[in-house]
Each structure stands twice: as structure tokens, then as C-alpha cells.
Design a protein around this motif. Sequence first.
Motif, PDB file in Angstrom:
ATOM      1  N   THR A 170       0.981  -1.208   0.036  1.00  0.00           N
ATOM      2  CA  THR A 170       0.208  -0.072  -0.014  1.00  0.00           C
ATOM      3  C   THR A 170       0.909   1.255   0.191  1.00  0.00           C
ATOM      4  O   THR A 170       1.926   1.329   0.565  1.00  0.00           O
ATOM      5  N   LEU A 177       3.639   3.079  -5.979  1.00  0.00           N
ATOM      6  CA  LEU A 177       2.913   1.946  -6.246  1.00  0.00           C
ATOM      7  C   LEU A 177       3.449   1.297  -7.520  1.00  0.00           C
ATOM      8  O   LEU A 177       3.770   0.226  -7.598  1.00  0.00           O
ATOM      9  N   THR A 188      -1.019  -4.126  -5.533  1.00  0.00           N
ATOM     10  CA  THR A 188      -0.754  -2.696  -5.034  1.00  0.00           C
ATOM     11  C   THR A 188      -2.205  -2.011  -4.829  1.00  0.00           C
ATOM     12  O   THR A 188      -3.189  -2.104  -5.456  1.00  0.00           O
ATOM     13  N   ASN A 190      -3.720   1.779  -3.434  1.00  0.00           N
ATOM     14  CA  ASN A 190      -3.855   3.047  -3.167  1.00  0.00           C
ATOM     15  C   ASN A 190      -4.882   3.586  -1.798  1.00  0.00           C
ATOM     16  O   ASN A 190      -5.893   3.676  -2.037  1.00  0.00           O
TER      17      ASN A 190
END
Length: 329
Positions: A170, A177, A188, A190
Motif C-alpha cells: 500500500t 505503487l 498494490t 492506493n
Amino acid sequence: MKAWTIKEPGGIEQLIMVDRPIPEPTEDEILVKVESTAVNRTDIITREDKSLEAPYPILGVEVSGVVEKASPHYPELKEGTRVAGIVNRGGYSEYAVMPAGRAIVLPDSMSFIDGAAIPEVFLTAYQTMFWLGELKPQETVLIHAAGSGVGTAAIQLASRKITDANIIATAGSQRKLEVAKAIGADFTINYKKEDFAEKVLEYTDGHGADVILDFVGASYWEKNLKSAAVDGRWIVIGTLGGSEVEKVSLGQLMQKRLSLKTTLLTPRSDEYKAELTQEFAHRIVPFFEEDIIQPIIHSVLDFDNLKEAHRQMEADENTGKIIIDVADL
């Protein structure tokens, strides 16, 4: 020698360059002519520490350089040996003493810039994932703050090339990312745009993360609890999101049989750090030599530009390490 300390505890404006005597090593230490050092959040915490009293210490906890004075107890670290490692403060200087048992001998192919980017973050990541988190092949690890120095180190140590874990990372920017993905993250998130707990469970088909590397603390409590797998190991290594959780349900922890551990590397004993360093050097340094993994460096700044280095870290601008080049003094 030139070194950085503080006028008094506080902000970046309190940093000051001074002249200090070259330190004298004990028989169990080596004196290192510092070529590079690096900025860590522990340096900022020390800089702001109101409990400190004058004379204030030289800041900095990791260096790379050349052995200037050897230890009679460590004949393999003769004068001229290229090393990196963690020091008990004093890293922001032209010379630093290092407990000899903590020295990592740098491969000839590695620069001092890269060498300074290894000790604190890779040792922290190694300790957290393997000594405390007991990460095993095929398990899922959730790594927060993926763009930080420790985050980028942890991703590489958990990657298919070394551990063969399933990596969820994260971060709060697309750039961070993308770097996480490039160095080994499988999935990944966000955290500014998505609920990471929901995404973790969705990605793992409801299983959750076997190991969680938590740099954030209080503000992530509920989501980390939701993200954790049964029999998961949750390791808190930072409190960027606060250190106090208003309501803690022991029942929820027990339902998942979670192990919740906390750690700090800097206050550990010299013996602990030496054992960790030696295992890391034996197991992981060959991967650096073969260019299978590499330190991720955000910026390299001159020694007299330390205030800018601290500003970059406080602004959370960095993806990877912020290095200070001492060699040209």
C-alpha cells in the motif's frame, strides 16, 4: 571533523554543522572514515527529542565507508576494508565508530552510496518479516508505506527471487505503487482512494494477510484487524497514524488467533544487532552481489545540504532512501 548536531531539540532549523574531535574506538569497535550516510525517521525523532540535554549528540545511525582503525578482536575487518552498518548515533560526520560485530563487508561491486542505503532499512525489514513475522514461502504479506526505505527493502526480501511470498503493498501515490510493482509487489493498493482491507480480502479470496508490516499504528487498527488472516502475525514498527487506540477488542484478536508484536531496532542491544547483521550478511548480501536485489535511492545530497534531506523525509517525498554524500568533504 565536520559533523551535524542540533542547537536545541526542534525543527529542521535547529540542525547545525559543527567541528568535533574524531572519536576513539574501543577494542570492540572500528573507526570508519565515512563516505556516505543516510537519513532515517529515527533521526527526526532524535532531532525533536525534548528530553535531550546539551551537549547534543551527532545525529545519524548508519554509514558506509572504509575502516580507519581496526579492532583486535575482528581481524577480518582490517584497515582499508569497505564496510557499512548501524552506529550508535554519530553517522552524520566524517568519522564514526561502529561496533565491529555490526559491520557488513561491502562487495567490491557496490558503491558507498548504495552501501549506506542498506543497513537500517534492510535490517529492519529482515528482522520484522523473518525473525518476528516468521514469513514463509507462499504466505501473503501486507506491506504498508511501500515507498519508504523499509517498505522497498521488505518488498524485495519477500519477493519471488528470495522468499516466494505473495506481496500486497500500500502507498498513497501512483508513483510509489509503480515502484513497488517494479521491485516485486504482486498487488498494490492506493490507500487514499481504496479501502485496503476490502481489497486485501478480495485479492486473497477472504484469506487475508499472514504477515502485516504496520508502520502506521492507531489509524489503521480496524482495517489491519480486518485484513489479517487467521493465525496471522501483525508487526507494528511505526506509529505514523498515532500510538493510541481508543477501543481494543481482545476477543477479535483471539477469534483470529493473531500474534501482535511491536518492535524498534535502534534501542536494541549491541549483541542483538550484531546477531541480526551477521545473519543478514550471510543470507542476503550475496543477492546484492548478484544484482538480484538493490537498494532503492530517492536522492543523493551533499553533506552541507542535510536540512533539505530532512525536509524531503518530513514531506514524505521519498520513494526509497535519502543519501548524504560525505566523500567530497
